[in-house]
Design a protein around this motif. Structure first.
Motif, PDB file in Angstrom:
ATOM      1  N   SER A 143      17.659  71.036  18.681  1.00  0.00           N
ATOM      2  CA  SER A 143      18.730  70.130  18.288  1.00  0.00           C
ATOM      3  C   SER A 143      19.909  70.362  19.204  1.00  0.00           C
ATOM      4  O   SER A 143      20.187  71.479  19.612  1.00  0.00           O
ATOM      5  N   ARG A 158      24.023  69.005  19.486  1.00  0.00           N
ATOM      6  CA  ARG A 158      25.098  68.217  18.897  1.00  0.00           C
ATOM      7  C   ARG A 158      26.251  68.172  19.872  1.00  0.00           C
ATOM      8  O   ARG A 158      26.595  69.170  20.481  1.00  0.00           O
ATOM      9  N   GLY A 187      24.313  63.556  18.686  1.00  0.00           N
ATOM     10  CA  GLY A 187      23.347  64.608  18.392  1.00  0.00           C
ATOM     11  C   GLY A 187      21.943  64.169  18.738  1.00  0.00           C
ATOM     12  O   GLY A 187      21.640  62.976  18.736  1.00  0.00           O
ATOM     13  N   THR A 206      20.061  68.246   7.119  1.00  0.00           N
ATOM     14  CA  THR A 206      20.712  68.254   8.431  1.00  0.00           C
ATOM     15  C   THR A 206      21.091  66.837   8.845  1.00  0.00           C
ATOM     16  O   THR A 206      22.227  66.580   9.246  1.00  0.00           O
ATOM     17  N   TYR A 207      20.122  65.930   8.742  1.00  0.00           N
ATOM     18  CA  TYR A 207      20.423  64.532   9.098  1.00  0.00           C
ATOM     19  C   TYR A 207      21.544  63.977   8.224  1.00  0.00           C
ATOM     20  O   TYR A 207      22.471  63.339   8.727  1.00  0.00           O
ATOM     21  N   GLU A 228      25.009  65.226   9.147  1.00  0.00           N
ATOM     22  CA  GLU A 228      25.486  64.675  10.414  1.00  0.00           C
ATOM     23  C   GLU A 228      25.855  63.193  10.276  1.00  0.00           C
ATOM     24  O   GLU A 228      26.841  62.744  10.866  1.00  0.00           O
ATOM     25  N   GLN A 281      29.198  63.021   8.504  1.00  0.00           N
ATOM     26  CA  GLN A 281      30.291  63.393   9.415  1.00  0.00           C
ATOM     27  C   GLN A 281      30.670  62.221  10.311  1.00  0.00           C
ATOM     28  O   GLN A 281      31.847  61.964  10.546  1.00  0.00           O
TER      29      GLN A 281
END
Length: 178
Positions: A33, A35, A158, A168-169, A172, A175
């Motif tokens: 990953s 970001r 990301g 996690t998805y 994000e 955000q």
């Protein structure tokens, strides 16, 4: 005893495939990953123009002003099948806040394989069939699934290669929407 060892080996192999995505079917790779820490340092997401299953042209640039989850996937990819219900839920939950998922299938059989797959899973977001040109624009798409989170200004915020968690998805996406 032999049967027990074979069962354990199968379980380890299955777990490994889930964690690394479908890299072995395209090339070797590890889940990763990235970001974009600073919004001003983010790179522009390459634009593309592809047709959906109804023949409608989908341009990434048409989604400028929205948060986009661009997901490269295939019908034969196990981790992709895990993610797709999450993406259906995200589309339903965040659509009214300026969010969309765009699925980019890399299936070699095209709509012949993808159309029934989408119908069976009631996918509620745009899906297109990839081309080599589009895959090259996004770094070659050497493993599946690979997803790009794109901010409202059309920049890559990301990247995820392989299976990551739904949480996690979701974090994000939230955000980028806030």
């Amino acid at each position: 005893m032999h049967r027990l060892l074979m069962s354990i080996a199968s379980l380890v192999l299955a777990s490994s495939l889930l964690l690394t995505g479908c890299a072995s079917q395209i090339s070797k790779g590890e889940p990763s990953s990235r970001r974009g820490a600073d919004a001003s340092a983010r790179k522009a997401a390459p634009d593309f123009e592809l047709k959906d299953m109804n023949g409608k042209t989908i341009r990434l640039s048409d989604y400028r002003g929205q948060v986009v989850l661009l997901n490269f996937w295939a019908t034969w990819c196990g981790p992709c099948k895990i993610e797709i219900p999450w993406f259906v839920e995200f589309q339903r939950t965040f659509k009214d806040r300026g969010f969309t998922v765009i699925g980019v299938s890399v299936d070699e059989d095209g709509w012949e394989a993808v159309r029934p797959f989408l119908a069976s899973r009631q996918v509620n977001y745009p899906v297109v069939i990839s081309t080599m040109e589009v895959e090259q624009k996004y770094g070659g798409v050497e493993a599946l699934p690979v997803s790009f989170l794109i901010d409202r200004e059309g920049r890559i915020a990301g990247t995820h290669v392989g299976l990551v968690t739904k949480k996690t998805y979701e974090e994000e996406i939230r955000q980028l929407l806030d």
